[in-house]
Design an enzyme around this catalytic site. Structure first.
Site, PDB file in Angstrom:
ATOM      1  N   LYS A   1       0.689  -1.166  -0.032  1.00  9.31           N
ATOM      2  CA  LYS A   1       0.097  -0.064  -0.040  1.00  9.31           C
ATOM      3  C   LYS A   1       0.933   1.251   0.019  1.00  9.31           C
ATOM      4  O   LYS A   1       1.932   1.501   0.660  1.00  9.31           O
ATOM      5  CB  LYS A   1      -1.063   0.017   1.069  1.00  9.31           C
ATOM      6  CG  LYS A   1      -1.871   1.062   1.093  1.00  9.31           C
ATOM      7  CD  LYS A   1      -2.813   1.041   2.337  1.00  9.31           C
ATOM      8  CE  LYS A   1      -3.780   2.076   2.388  1.00  9.31           C
ATOM      9  NZ  LYS A   1      -4.807   1.878   3.599  1.00  9.31           N
TER      10      LYS A   1
ATOM     11  N   SER B   1      -9.506   2.894   1.814  1.00  8.23           N
ATOM     12  CA  SER B   1      -8.186   3.328   1.286  1.00  8.23           C
ATOM     13  C   SER B   1      -7.383   2.587   0.368  1.00  8.23           C
ATOM     14  O   SER B   1      -6.612   3.045  -0.391  1.00  8.23           O
ATOM     15  CB  SER B   1      -7.469   4.502   2.240  1.00  8.23           C
ATOM     16  OG  SER B   1      -6.917   3.568   3.272  1.00  8.23           O
TER      17      SER B   1
ATOM     18  N   SER C   1     -10.620   0.053   5.808  1.00 14.35           N
ATOM     19  CA  SER C   1      -9.998   0.143   4.617  1.00 14.35           C
ATOM     20  C   SER C   1      -9.273  -1.042   4.093  1.00 14.35           C
ATOM     21  O   SER C   1      -8.834  -0.899   2.938  1.00 14.35           O
ATOM     22  CB  SER C   1      -8.783   1.103   4.787  1.00 14.35           C
ATOM     23  OG  SER C   1      -9.366   2.329   5.049  1.00 14.35           O
TER      24      SER C   1
END
Length: 356
Positions: free
Chosen positions: A40, A97, A121
């Protein structure tokens, strides 16, 4: 990746040369030898979840997109030029996210990707994209800055296979010099067929889940003895904001913080009472199927069914259970603290292989 990223926009940065070089050096005896994964974006260098995947032989091919940090709602992805798209429908968001992680996994580019979850997320993008997102009990995966003051954020794995997600989570679990207070190493659990006692609800906040979404998740529990969850649940909106500010090192008014702690304690007690009677709580992961890729600010309620379990720290996993209007629907399974195996066992029973 080269074929699909121009369409889905899931890559934040690519390290193709580094990945090829690492693949030539990898020890074939390692448990994840040669398995490609994405990190990420903006994950701190040296994060245990990354260093341990690399030590297990996995190959990082780059970083995945996430939401713009200044956005109020984080259920989208952005690569600096364009929005990340959902492989099921290019007009839809993959969630966030951890947007690029879920989109890449759903598109078959990588089998696993790392993410973080402070309000859903890992679980929300997994639900929108029809894959698996697992938020373990708070402290399950060590964090680079140690356990945060409020404990909202949990690192974790998004994957196409529940078994792969569990295996990878086990490999990255256990205390680290950067987070010595993390929970002990978590061996891969043996998932059980039960019988499990299950409670169900389609509402934990301001709104009820869309009827079609709620019914599909409820129907996925046909093999269980199910009761409707009776929870005196307090809204977590203000509590979550206060605890997030605390985690960010911001000053929080004492009265506001005490109210947040009261909400956490109350909801944790409600869950303890529920789990004295059932083994797991199942909800839709999201209130609706994926919204438009640029409509995140109009969908601030997306996390309604997720973020309460960041406040309380309970383990929660999202798995696909079918389609509504051609888009994936995720079911969220929550279990008592430390009983990640129970959440995963129930999830394994209801998870559905999606077409296509």
């Amino acid at each position: 990746m080269e074929r699909l990223d121009p369409v889905l926009h899931f890559i934040d940065s690519l390290d193709a040369d580094g990945a090829r070089a690492a693949a030539l050096r990898v020890d074939p005896e390692l448990p994840l030898a040669g398995v490609p994964f994405l990190i990420k974006a903006r994950t701190p260098v040296g994060s245990p979840i990354v260093t341990r995947l690399l030590a297990a032989g996995a190959i990082a091919i780059g970083t995945s997109t996430r939401a713009h940090p200044e956005a109020v709602a984080q259920t989208f992805g952005w690569n600096g030029r364009d929005f990340t798209r959902n492989p099921w429908d290019l007009s839809r968001s993959p969630g966030g996210s951890s947007a690029g992680a879920a989109a890449a996994v759903a598109a078959g580019v990588v089998p696993i990707a790392t993410g973080g979850d402070s309000a859903g997320s890992l679980r929300i993008p997994a639900a929108f994209c029809g894959v698996v997102g697992f938020k373990g009990t708070a402290g399950r995966v060590p964090r680079p800055g140690g356990r945060s003051l409020a404990g909202l954020m949990t690192s974790g794995i998004i994957g196409a296979s529940l078994e792969d997600v569990v295996t990878a989570t086990s490999l990255v679990s256990g205390p680290d010099r950067l987070d010595p207070s993390a929970l002990p190493h978590w061996p891969v659990p043996e998932l059980s067929a039960g019988p499990w006692r299950v409670a169900y609800t389609a509402r934990l906040g301001r709104q009820m889940a869309d009827p079609a979404v709620a019914q599909l998740v409820r129907d996925s529990l046909s093999d269980f003895v199910v009761r409707d969850a009776s929870l005196d649940w307090l809204a977590v909106d203000e509590a979550w904001l206060a605890l997030r500010a605390l985690d960010a090192g911001q000053t929080v008014d004492g009265a506001v913080l005490r109210e947040a702690v009261m909400v956490r304690t109350h909801n944790s007690t409600e869950l303890a009472d529920l789990f004295a009677e059932v083994d797991a709580l199942v909800t839709p992961t999201t209130l609706t199927v994926a919204h438009g890729y640029d409509q995140h600010e109009d969908n601030l309620i997306v996390c309604d069914l997720c973020w309460g379990f960041n406040v309380t720290g309970h383990p929660a996993v999202s798995v696909p259970v079918g389609l509504v209007d051609g888009l994936p629907v995720g079911a969220q399974v929550v279990a008592p603290h430390g009983r990640d195996d129970v959440a995963l066992s129930v999830a394994a029973r209801i998870m559905t292989s999606l077409p296509g």
